[in-house]
Design a protein around this motif. Structure first.
Motif, PDB file in Angstrom:
ATOM      1  N   SER A 196       0.826  -1.215   0.000  1.00 55.27           N
ATOM      2  CA  SER A 196       0.000   0.000   0.000  1.00 55.27           C
ATOM      3  C   SER A 196       0.856   1.259   0.000  1.00 55.27           C
ATOM      4  O   SER A 196       0.419   2.308  -0.465  1.00 55.27           O
ATOM      5  CB  SER A 196      -0.933   0.016   1.220  1.00 55.27           C
ATOM      6  N   ALA A 197       2.083   1.148   0.504  1.00 51.00           N
ATOM      7  CA  ALA A 197       2.995   2.290   0.556  1.00 51.00           C
ATOM      8  C   ALA A 197       4.030   2.237  -0.567  1.00 51.00           C
ATOM      9  O   ALA A 197       5.007   2.979  -0.552  1.00 51.00           O
ATOM     10  CB  ALA A 197       3.681   2.328   1.923  1.00 51.00           C
ATOM     11  N   GLY A 198       3.815   1.357  -1.540  1.00 44.91           N
ATOM     12  CA  GLY A 198       4.723   1.260  -2.683  1.00 44.91           C
ATOM     13  C   GLY A 198       6.048   0.605  -2.364  1.00 44.91           C
ATOM     14  O   GLY A 198       7.016   0.787  -3.096  1.00 44.91           O
ATOM     15  N   GLY A 199       6.087  -0.182  -1.309  1.00 44.94           N
ATOM     16  CA  GLY A 199       7.335  -0.810  -0.890  1.00 44.94           C
ATOM     17  C   GLY A 199       7.693  -2.042  -1.685  1.00 44.94           C
ATOM     18  O   GLY A 199       6.858  -2.633  -2.381  1.00 44.94           O
ATOM     19  N   ARG A 200       8.935  -2.426  -1.550  1.00 45.92           N
ATOM     20  CA  ARG A 200       9.431  -3.649  -2.196  1.00 45.92           C
ATOM     21  C   ARG A 200       9.360  -4.771  -1.184  1.00 45.92           C
ATOM     22  O   ARG A 200       9.849  -4.650  -0.070  1.00 45.92           O
ATOM     23  CB  ARG A 200      10.868  -3.451  -2.668  1.00 45.92           C
ATOM     24  N   ILE A 201       8.770  -5.877  -1.601  1.00 46.00           N
ATOM     25  CA  ILE A 201       8.635  -7.026  -0.714  1.00 46.00           C
ATOM     26  C   ILE A 201       8.980  -8.288  -1.491  1.00 46.00           C
ATOM     27  O   ILE A 201       8.523  -8.476  -2.621  1.00 46.00           O
ATOM     28  CB  ILE A 201       7.236  -7.087  -0.064  1.00 46.00           C
ATOM     29  N   ILE A 202       9.820  -9.101  -0.880  1.00 45.23           N
ATOM     30  CA  ILE A 202      10.279 -10.341  -1.498  1.00 45.23           C
ATOM     31  C   ILE A 202       9.732 -11.505  -0.680  1.00 45.23           C
ATOM     32  O   ILE A 202       9.928 -11.560   0.533  1.00 45.23           O
ATOM     33  CB  ILE A 202      11.818 -10.418  -1.517  1.00 45.23           C
ATOM     34  N   GLY A 203       9.044 -12.411  -1.341  1.00 47.95           N
ATOM     35  CA  GLY A 203       8.542 -13.600  -0.684  1.00 47.95           C
ATOM     36  C   GLY A 203       9.451 -14.784  -0.952  1.00 47.95           C
ATOM     37  O   GLY A 203       9.986 -14.929  -2.053  1.00 47.95           O
ATOM     38  N   ILE A 204       9.628 -15.605   0.069  1.00 48.99           N
ATOM     39  CA  ILE A 204      10.400 -16.838  -0.081  1.00 48.99           C
ATOM     40  C   ILE A 204       9.482 -17.964   0.385  1.00 48.99           C
ATOM     41  O   ILE A 204       9.110 -18.021   1.552  1.00 48.99           O
ATOM     42  CB  ILE A 204      11.709 -16.797   0.726  1.00 48.99           C
ATOM     43  N   PHE A 205       9.107 -18.815  -0.544  1.00 50.07           N
ATOM     44  CA  PHE A 205       8.027 -19.764  -0.281  1.00 50.07           C
ATOM     45  C   PHE A 205       8.418 -21.185  -0.652  1.00 50.07           C
ATOM     46  O   PHE A 205       8.981 -21.427  -1.728  1.00 50.07           O
ATOM     47  CB  PHE A 205       6.790 -19.348  -1.090  1.00 50.07           C
TER      48      PHE A 205
END
Length: 183
Positions: free
Chosen positions: A54-63
């Motif tokens: 929502s704040a335009g951040g970068r998020i990396i998922g490790i699944f």
């Protein structure tokens, strides 16, 4: 800074923890940090990602590849893996996820969670104790949630089971504002 964030995946926790996770994601994103997390679309993990995005951040998922979640998630018909992240890294299993999250993060941030969250935090602490890294663990003790864990760590230290120089690896924060002051 890359922040490896460990938190819960339960769909049954009190909504105050979802709101907290959302705000953590949002505030870290506003500060320009990249969030590295478990890549799930359930529990507080979902809200962390929602807040960051929502704040335009970068998020990396490790699944973990082929993980479909627990019975309660299947019965709820929820897709456990997040599909709209900027980056999703699939790994073989949870052990590989822990290892990669530790490697990718500049530090570890722990929000309220359950067995998996504690497993991740203590693996991180164990690896620091055997000199695999020198990264801190920021434990958000929201409303005293982690008081028993803090007491356990203090007991390990006071009885000599923990190397004295390791006590400083844990940074305890009682509020989100206190946590944010560290970044």
């Amino acid at each position: 800074m890359n922040l490896s964030v460990y938190l819960g995946s339960s769909i049954h926790c009190d909504d105050k923890f979802n709101k907290l996770a959302y705000e953590v994601g949002e505030r870290f994103a506003r500060q320009g940090h990249t969030i590295v997390y478990g890549g799930a679309n359930v529990g507080t993990m979902k809200y962390l990602a929602d807040g960051a995005m929502s704040a335009g951040g970068r998020i990396i998922g490790i699944f973990p590849k082929d993980f479909k979640g627990t019975r309660d998630i299947w019965h709820a018909g929820i897709e456990v893996q997040r599909k709209d992240l900027q980056e999703m890294i699939e790994v073989a299993d949870f052990a590989e996820r822990k290892k990669l999250m530790e490697e990718m993060g500049d530090c570890c941030v722990v929000l309220p969670g359950s067995f998996g969250t504690l497993d991740e935090m203590f693996t991180y602490a164990c690896d620091r104790s055997i000199d695999k890294h020198e990264k801190n663990i920021y434990l958000l003790n929201y409303e005293g949630y982690y008081d028993p864990v803090i007491q356990l760590v203090e007991n390990m230290n006071s009885t000599g089971f923990m190397k004295p120089h390791l006590k400083g690896m844990f940074v305890y924060c009682s509020t989100l504002d206190e946590l944010m002051q560290n970044f």
